[in-house]
Write a protein that holds these residues in place. Structure first.
Motif, PDB file in Angstrom:
ATOM      1  N   ASP A 101       0.882  -1.160   0.000  1.00 22.60           N
ATOM      2  CA  ASP A 101       0.000   0.000   0.000  1.00 22.60           C
ATOM      3  C   ASP A 101       0.926   1.218   0.000  1.00 22.60           C
ATOM      4  N   VAL A 102       0.978   1.935  -1.116  1.00 28.62           N
ATOM      5  CA  VAL A 102       1.959   3.007  -1.288  1.00 28.62           C
ATOM      6  C   VAL A 102       1.224   4.352  -1.344  1.00 28.62           C
ATOM      7  N   ILE A 103       1.535   5.212  -0.378  1.00 32.36           N
ATOM      8  CA  ILE A 103       0.858   6.505  -0.273  1.00 32.36           C
ATOM      9  C   ILE A 103       1.909   7.615  -0.280  1.00 32.36           C
ATOM     10  N   GLY A 104       1.763   8.567  -1.182  1.00 33.75           N
ATOM     11  CA  GLY A 104       2.621   9.748  -1.200  1.00 33.75           C
ATOM     12  C   GLY A 104       1.970  10.842  -0.369  1.00 33.75           C
ATOM     13  N   SER A 105       2.728  11.437   0.545  1.00 33.86           N
ATOM     14  CA  SER A 105       2.180  12.445   1.458  1.00 33.86           C
ATOM     15  C   SER A 105       3.154  13.601   1.644  1.00 33.86           C
ATOM     16  N   LYS A 106       2.606  14.696   2.129  1.00 30.34           N
ATOM     17  CA  LYS A 106       3.410  15.856   2.523  1.00 30.34           C
ATOM     18  C   LYS A 106       2.966  16.278   3.914  1.00 30.34           C
ATOM     19  N   LEU A 107       3.913  16.806   4.686  1.00 31.94           N
ATOM     20  CA  LEU A 107       3.585  17.313   6.012  1.00 31.94           C
ATOM     21  C   LEU A 107       2.865  18.646   5.895  1.00 31.94           C
ATOM     22  N   LYS A 108       1.938  18.866   6.788  1.00 33.20           N
ATOM     23  CA  LYS A 108       1.277  20.170   6.878  1.00 33.20           C
ATOM     24  C   LYS A 108       2.158  21.102   7.707  1.00 33.20           C
ATOM     25  N   ASP A 109       1.978  22.394   7.499  1.00 33.07           N
ATOM     26  CA  ASP A 109       2.713  23.381   8.296  1.00 33.07           C
ATOM     27  C   ASP A 109       2.475  23.110   9.781  1.00 33.07           C
ATOM     28  N   GLY A 110       3.540  23.169  10.544  1.00 29.54           N
ATOM     29  CA  GLY A 110       3.431  22.966  11.980  1.00 29.54           C
ATOM     30  C   GLY A 110       3.577  21.520  12.420  1.00 29.54           C
ATOM     31  N   CYS A 111       3.692  20.606  11.481  1.00 23.67           N
ATOM     32  CA  CYS A 111       3.877  19.201  11.855  1.00 23.67           C
ATOM     33  C   CYS A 111       5.280  18.765  11.436  1.00 23.67           C
ATOM     34  N   SER A 112       5.978  18.136  12.342  1.00 27.85           N
ATOM     35  CA  SER A 112       7.338  17.678  12.053  1.00 27.85           C
ATOM     36  C   SER A 112       7.316  16.195  11.675  1.00 27.85           C
ATOM     37  N   MET A 113       8.406  15.742  11.085  1.00 28.35           N
ATOM     38  CA  MET A 113       8.523  14.316  10.769  1.00 28.35           C
ATOM     39  C   MET A 113       8.533  13.503  12.062  1.00 28.35           C
ATOM     40  N   GLY A 114       9.096  14.046  13.130  1.00 32.27           N
ATOM     41  CA  GLY A 114       9.069  13.351  14.412  1.00 32.27           C
ATOM     42  C   GLY A 114       7.652  13.116  14.914  1.00 32.27           C
ATOM     43  N   THR A 115       6.811  14.141  14.781  1.00 28.13           N
ATOM     44  CA  THR A 115       5.403  14.004  15.180  1.00 28.13           C
ATOM     45  C   THR A 115       4.709  12.962  14.313  1.00 28.13           C
ATOM     46  N   TYR A 116       4.960  13.029  13.006  1.00 27.83           N
ATOM     47  CA  TYR A 116       4.344  12.076  12.081  1.00 27.83           C
ATOM     48  C   TYR A 116       4.773  10.642  12.415  1.00 27.83           C
ATOM     49  N   MET A 117       6.064  10.461  12.696  1.00 30.39           N
ATOM     50  CA  MET A 117       6.558   9.123  12.992  1.00 30.39           C
ATOM     51  C   MET A 117       5.988   8.575  14.297  1.00 30.39           C
ATOM     52  N   ALA A 118       5.645   9.443  15.239  1.00 25.55           N
ATOM     53  CA  ALA A 118       4.979   8.993  16.465  1.00 25.55           C
ATOM     54  C   ALA A 118       3.595   8.428  16.130  1.00 25.55           C
ATOM     55  N   ILE A 119       2.913   9.062  15.170  1.00 22.55           N
ATOM     56  CA  ILE A 119       1.602   8.562  14.732  1.00 22.55           C
ATOM     57  C   ILE A 119       1.780   7.215  14.036  1.00 22.55           C
ATOM     58  N   VAL A 120       2.790   7.118  13.177  1.00 21.97           N
ATOM     59  CA  VAL A 120       3.064   5.862  12.471  1.00 21.97           C
ATOM     60  C   VAL A 120       3.352   4.739  13.475  1.00 21.97           C
ATOM     61  N   LYS A 121       4.113   5.053  14.512  1.00 20.04           N
ATOM     62  CA  LYS A 121       4.411   4.050  15.543  1.00 20.04           C
ATOM     63  C   LYS A 121       3.113   3.543  16.175  1.00 20.04           C
ATOM     64  N   ASP A 122       2.219   4.458  16.513  1.00 15.74           N
ATOM     65  CA  ASP A 122       0.934   4.063  17.097  1.00 15.74           C
ATOM     66  C   ASP A 122       0.098   3.270  16.093  1.00 15.74           C
ATOM     67  N   PHE A 123       0.139   3.685  14.822  1.00 17.39           N
ATOM     68  CA  PHE A 123      -0.574   2.948  13.784  1.00 17.39           C
ATOM     69  C   PHE A 123      -0.037   1.519  13.684  1.00 17.39           C
TER      70      PHE A 123
END
Length: 123
Positions: free
Chosen positions: A24-46
């Motif tokens: 399952d391949v999804i291309g994404s971009k971060l929104k202003d105010g969100c860091s890759m660290g924050t995103y990776m915390a969500i991925v960890k929970d996912f």
């Protein structure tokens, strides 16, 4: 001997589809105010959620690319049927805004925007 080789090749071909992972391949971009660290915390929970569904995500960030802002979600399951079951569970849970899935989706929506999605058999 020739018949044995042909039979072995046919058996190999017949067994191959059962061995194809689903990606399952999804291309994404971060929104202003969100860091890759924050995103990776969500991925960890996912991925904690995904364990029960046979789904695991890896994030690819570009080092060299014409688009250095798009990162890639590579979700893997052992086959397309497992992906379908995981997708059904995720989609169906969206009806309950208090579900783990809905809360995770809200976090993803706050942090990133998807610009493409594709599914692949990976051999």
């Amino acid at each position: 001997m020739k018949k044995t080789l042909i039979l072995a090749a046919l058996i190999g071909l017949a067994a191959t589809p059962a061995q194809a992972e689903h990606w399952d391949v999804i291309g994404s971009k971060l929104k202003d105010g969100c860091s890759m660290g924050t995103y990776m915390a969500i991925v960890k929970d996912f991925n904690e959620w995904g364990k029960a569904h046979g789904y695991k995500a890896t994030i690819l960030t570009p080092i060299q690319d014409r688009d250095l802002e798009t990162f890639w979600w590579i979700g893997r399951t052992k086959d397309a049927a497992t992906f379908g079951a995981a997708w059904d569970a995720w989609r169906d849970a969206m009806a309950d805004p208090n579900s783990t899935e809905a809360k995770l989706q809200a976090r993803f929506d706050k942090c990133s925007v998807d610009n493409s999605r594709s599914g692949y058999d990976a051999w």
